[in-house]
Design a protein around this motif. Structure first.
Motif, PDB file in Angstrom:
ATOM      1  N   ARG A   1       0.834  -1.200   0.000  1.00  0.00           N
ATOM      2  CA  ARG A   1       0.000   0.000   0.000  1.00  0.00           C
ATOM      3  C   ARG A   1       0.868   1.250   0.000  1.00  0.00           C
ATOM      4  O   ARG A   1       2.026   1.227   0.427  1.00  0.00           O
ATOM      5  CB  ARG A   1      -0.921   0.030   1.225  1.00  0.00           C
ATOM      6  CG  ARG A   1      -0.200   0.048   2.565  1.00  0.00           C
ATOM      7  CD  ARG A   1      -1.200   0.100   3.716  1.00  0.00           C
ATOM      8  NE  ARG A   1      -0.582  -0.189   5.004  1.00  0.00           N
ATOM      9  CZ  ARG A   1      -0.050   0.712   5.809  1.00  0.00           C
ATOM     10  NH1 ARG A   1      -0.038   1.993   5.449  1.00  0.00           N
ATOM     11  NH2 ARG A   1       0.478   0.361   6.968  1.00  0.00           N
ATOM     12  N   ALA A   2       0.279   2.334  -0.490  1.00  0.00           N
ATOM     13  CA  ALA A   2       0.961   3.627  -0.475  1.00  0.00           C
ATOM     14  C   ALA A   2      -0.085   4.728  -0.490  1.00  0.00           C
ATOM     15  O   ALA A   2      -1.176   4.558  -1.049  1.00  0.00           O
ATOM     16  CB  ALA A   2       1.898   3.764  -1.679  1.00  0.00           C
ATOM     17  N   LEU A   3       0.252   5.850   0.121  1.00  0.00           N
ATOM     18  CA  LEU A   3      -0.623   7.014   0.077  1.00  0.00           C
ATOM     19  C   LEU A   3      -0.321   7.817  -1.182  1.00  0.00           C
ATOM     20  O   LEU A   3       0.839   8.024  -1.536  1.00  0.00           O
ATOM     21  CB  LEU A   3      -0.407   7.892   1.315  1.00  0.00           C
ATOM     22  CG  LEU A   3      -0.742   7.263   2.664  1.00  0.00           C
ATOM     23  CD1 LEU A   3      -0.438   8.252   3.790  1.00  0.00           C
ATOM     24  CD2 LEU A   3      -2.190   6.812   2.728  1.00  0.00           C
ATOM     25  N   LEU A   4      -1.369   8.248  -1.846  1.00  0.00           N
ATOM     26  CA  LEU A   4      -1.226   9.111  -3.015  1.00  0.00           C
ATOM     27  C   LEU A   4      -1.560  10.526  -2.552  1.00  0.00           C
ATOM     28  O   LEU A   4      -2.721  10.931  -2.493  1.00  0.00           O
ATOM     29  CB  LEU A   4      -2.167   8.649  -4.125  1.00  0.00           C
ATOM     30  CG  LEU A   4      -2.019   9.322  -5.490  1.00  0.00           C
ATOM     31  CD1 LEU A   4      -0.589   9.230  -6.001  1.00  0.00           C
ATOM     32  CD2 LEU A   4      -2.986   8.701  -6.492  1.00  0.00           C
ATOM     33  N   LEU A   5      -0.518  11.264  -2.183  1.00  0.00           N
ATOM     34  CA  LEU A   5      -0.700  12.569  -1.571  1.00  0.00           C
ATOM     35  C   LEU A   5      -1.123  13.616  -2.593  1.00  0.00           C
ATOM     36  O   LEU A   5      -0.764  13.539  -3.770  1.00  0.00           O
ATOM     37  CB  LEU A   5       0.594  13.012  -0.889  1.00  0.00           C
ATOM     38  CG  LEU A   5       1.060  12.149   0.288  1.00  0.00           C
ATOM     39  CD1 LEU A   5       2.439  12.572   0.745  1.00  0.00           C
ATOM     40  CD2 LEU A   5       0.070  12.239   1.438  1.00  0.00           C
ATOM     41  N   GLN A   6      -1.863  14.587  -2.125  1.00  0.00           N
ATOM     42  CA  GLN A   6      -2.329  15.665  -2.984  1.00  0.00           C
ATOM     43  C   GLN A   6      -1.135  16.368  -3.632  1.00  0.00           C
ATOM     44  O   GLN A   6      -0.155  16.697  -2.974  1.00  0.00           O
ATOM     45  CB  GLN A   6      -3.139  16.662  -2.158  1.00  0.00           C
ATOM     46  CG  GLN A   6      -3.931  17.664  -2.968  1.00  0.00           C
ATOM     47  CD  GLN A   6      -4.857  18.473  -2.081  1.00  0.00           C
ATOM     48  OE1 GLN A   6      -4.401  19.225  -1.221  1.00  0.00           O
ATOM     49  NE2 GLN A   6      -6.161  18.308  -2.256  1.00  0.00           N
ATOM     50  N   GLY A   7      -1.210  16.571  -4.944  1.00  0.00           N
ATOM     51  CA  GLY A   7      -0.137  17.238  -5.666  1.00  0.00           C
ATOM     52  C   GLY A   7       0.988  16.328  -6.102  1.00  0.00           C
ATOM     53  O   GLY A   7       1.919  16.777  -6.780  1.00  0.00           O
ATOM     54  N   GLU A   8       0.944  15.054  -5.729  1.00  0.00           N
ATOM     55  CA  GLU A   8       1.980  14.107  -6.126  1.00  0.00           C
ATOM     56  C   GLU A   8       1.404  13.077  -7.085  1.00  0.00           C
ATOM     57  O   GLU A   8       0.193  12.863  -7.142  1.00  0.00           O
ATOM     58  CB  GLU A   8       2.574  13.410  -4.899  1.00  0.00           C
ATOM     59  CG  GLU A   8       3.296  14.361  -3.949  1.00  0.00           C
ATOM     60  CD  GLU A   8       3.964  13.629  -2.801  1.00  0.00           C
ATOM     61  OE1 GLU A   8       3.892  12.371  -2.774  1.00  0.00           O
ATOM     62  OE2 GLU A   8       4.551  14.297  -1.939  1.00  0.00           O
ATOM     63  N   ASN A   9       2.293  12.444  -7.844  1.00  0.00           N
ATOM     64  CA  ASN A   9       1.887  11.386  -8.764  1.00  0.00           C
ATOM     65  C   ASN A   9       2.448  10.048  -8.302  1.00  0.00           C
ATOM     66  O   ASN A   9       3.330   9.988  -7.437  1.00  0.00           O
ATOM     67  CB  ASN A   9       2.377  11.694 -10.185  1.00  0.00           C
ATOM     68  CG  ASN A   9       1.671  12.887 -10.793  1.00  0.00           C
ATOM     69  OD1 ASN A   9       0.450  13.015 -10.684  1.00  0.00           O
ATOM     70  ND2 ASN A   9       2.429  13.774 -11.420  1.00  0.00           N
TER      71      ASN A   9
ATOM     72  N   LEU B   1      -5.152  -1.406   5.391  1.00  0.00           N
ATOM     73  CA  LEU B   1      -4.085  -1.208   6.371  1.00  0.00           C
ATOM     74  C   LEU B   1      -3.400  -2.508   6.777  1.00  0.00           C
ATOM     75  O   LEU B   1      -2.362  -2.470   7.440  1.00  0.00           O
ATOM     76  CB  LEU B   1      -4.632  -0.488   7.609  1.00  0.00           C
ATOM     77  CG  LEU B   1      -4.925   0.999   7.412  1.00  0.00           C
ATOM     78  CD1 LEU B   1      -5.610   1.579   8.647  1.00  0.00           C
ATOM     79  CD2 LEU B   1      -3.648   1.767   7.102  1.00  0.00           C
ATOM     80  N   GLU B   2      -3.953  -3.637   6.384  1.00  0.00           N
ATOM     81  CA  GLU B   2      -3.277  -4.900   6.651  1.00  0.00           C
ATOM     82  C   GLU B   2      -2.087  -5.121   5.711  1.00  0.00           C
ATOM     83  O   GLU B   2      -1.253  -5.993   5.950  1.00  0.00           O
ATOM     84  CB  GLU B   2      -4.262  -6.062   6.533  1.00  0.00           C
ATOM     85  CG  GLU B   2      -5.316  -6.065   7.633  1.00  0.00           C
ATOM     86  CD  GLU B   2      -6.225  -7.272   7.555  1.00  0.00           C
ATOM     87  OE1 GLU B   2      -5.834  -8.266   6.917  1.00  0.00           O
ATOM     88  OE2 GLU B   2      -7.321  -7.222   8.138  1.00  0.00           O
ATOM     89  N   LEU B   3      -2.021  -4.336   4.650  1.00  0.00           N
ATOM     90  CA  LEU B   3      -0.902  -4.431   3.719  1.00  0.00           C
ATOM     91  C   LEU B   3       0.338  -3.754   4.299  1.00  0.00           C
ATOM     92  O   LEU B   3       0.237  -2.813   5.084  1.00  0.00           O
ATOM     93  CB  LEU B   3      -1.258  -3.756   2.394  1.00  0.00           C
ATOM     94  CG  LEU B   3      -2.373  -4.382   1.572  1.00  0.00           C
ATOM     95  CD1 LEU B   3      -2.758  -3.453   0.427  1.00  0.00           C
ATOM     96  CD2 LEU B   3      -1.944  -5.734   1.042  1.00  0.00           C
ATOM     97  N   GLU B   4       1.507  -4.224   3.866  1.00  0.00           N
ATOM     98  CA  GLU B   4       2.752  -3.548   4.215  1.00  0.00           C
ATOM     99  C   GLU B   4       2.946  -2.337   3.305  1.00  0.00           C
ATOM    100  O   GLU B   4       2.469  -2.314   2.168  1.00  0.00           O
ATOM    101  CB  GLU B   4       3.939  -4.501   4.070  1.00  0.00           C
ATOM    102  CG  GLU B   4       3.935  -5.644   5.063  1.00  0.00           C
ATOM    103  CD  GLU B   4       4.046  -5.155   6.502  1.00  0.00           C
ATOM    104  OE1 GLU B   4       4.812  -4.198   6.751  1.00  0.00           O
ATOM    105  OE2 GLU B   4       3.357  -5.718   7.369  1.00  0.00           O
ATOM    106  N   GLU B   5       3.657  -1.332   3.798  1.00  0.00           N
ATOM    107  CA  GLU B   5       3.908  -0.146   2.995  1.00  0.00           C
ATOM    108  C   GLU B   5       4.855  -0.476   1.843  1.00  0.00           C
ATOM    109  O   GLU B   5       5.831  -1.205   2.006  1.00  0.00           O
ATOM    110  CB  GLU B   5       4.502   0.960   3.857  1.00  0.00           C
ATOM    111  CG  GLU B   5       3.545   1.499   4.909  1.00  0.00           C
ATOM    112  CD  GLU B   5       4.136   2.675   5.670  1.00  0.00           C
ATOM    113  OE1 GLU B   5       5.247   3.115   5.313  1.00  0.00           O
ATOM    114  OE2 GLU B   5       3.489   3.141   6.615  1.00  0.00           O
ATOM    115  N   ALA B   6       4.565   0.097   0.687  1.00  0.00           N
ATOM    116  CA  ALA B   6       5.371  -0.180  -0.505  1.00  0.00           C
ATOM    117  C   ALA B   6       6.827   0.219  -0.309  1.00  0.00           C
ATOM    118  O   ALA B   6       7.741  -0.463  -0.780  1.00  0.00           O
ATOM    119  CB  ALA B   6       4.777   0.551  -1.704  1.00  0.00           C
TER     120      ALA B   6
END
Length: 209
Positions: free
Chosen positions: A16-24, A60-65
């Motif tokens: 999983r990863a967060l796709l933050l505002q303004g980022e690709n 949230l059970e996934l590990e961070e990319a």
């Protein structure tokens, strides 16, 4: 001493990863999936809020990319992105509070989904944030009609399937749906309420035998 390059595991790893505002999105992943919410819940005691929270629990059970990439080649990772306005504590409620509904609408505009609600899972081999249209090969799942207590199981099953090597080519739409039915029914849950959700699944990858 430099770390030797990671060897490709026999199966893919879902992260999983967060796709933050303004980022690709970062290029180079094996599959890009997005957990998309269509409408902001009016209150925390609504079925919509409950569905979104259950989907986030599975996410949230996934590990961070970023952590997985230390050990697994990036093209062997299937990443699941969550659009958010900014970083937040990793709890379902906190992530929902900072969810980026504007970006979600941009992603949903690429689909042919009729419901504005969700949760939705959208998957493709390439990043979608700047895409003008969905690639010809993609997966679209609409969980708007799935009871909240079953949303988490559906998302978990998809995550488990996504860890299999090129699962989107080795399975057909009907095989995936059968897998969801079996996975959910195995826990003693009634699957009769899932007919509309099953009908909404779009599986545009061609199986390879």
């Amino acid at each position: 001493m430099s770390t030797p390059p990671a060897e490709r595991p026999p199966n893919r790893v879902t992260s999983r990863a967060l796709l933050l505002q303004g980022e690709n999105e970062e290029p180079g992943y094996g599959l890009y999936s997005y957990l998309v919410f269509g409408l902001r819940p009016a209150r925390s005691d609504t079925p919509r809020y409950a569905r979104y929270i259950k989907a986030l629990e599975a996410y949230l059970e996934l590990e961070e990319a970023s952590s997985v990439r230390r050990y697994v080649p990036q093209d062997a990772i299937n990443v699941t992105y969550l659009p958010v306005r900014d970083s937040a504590p990793t709890t379902p409620a906190a992530l929902l509070e900072t969810y980026d509904y504007s970006r979600a609408q941009r992603l949903l505009a690429l689909t042919t989904g009729e419901s504005p609600d969700g949760p939705f899972l959208i998957s493709a081999r390439q990043p979608l944030s700047r895409a003008a249209a969905l690639p010809a090969e993609h997966i679209f799942q609409d969980l708007s009609t799935v009871p909240p207590d079953l949303v988490r199981l559906w998302v978990k099953h998809f995550i488990e399937q996504a860890a299999q090597e090129r699962f989107w080519e080795s399975k057909s739409r009907d095989e995936f749906i059968l897998g969801v039915r079996t996975y959910i029914a195995r826990g003693g849950n009634e699957v009769g309420s899932l007919s509309a959700a099953f009908a909404s699944v779009i599986w545009q990858f061609s199986p390879r035998r």
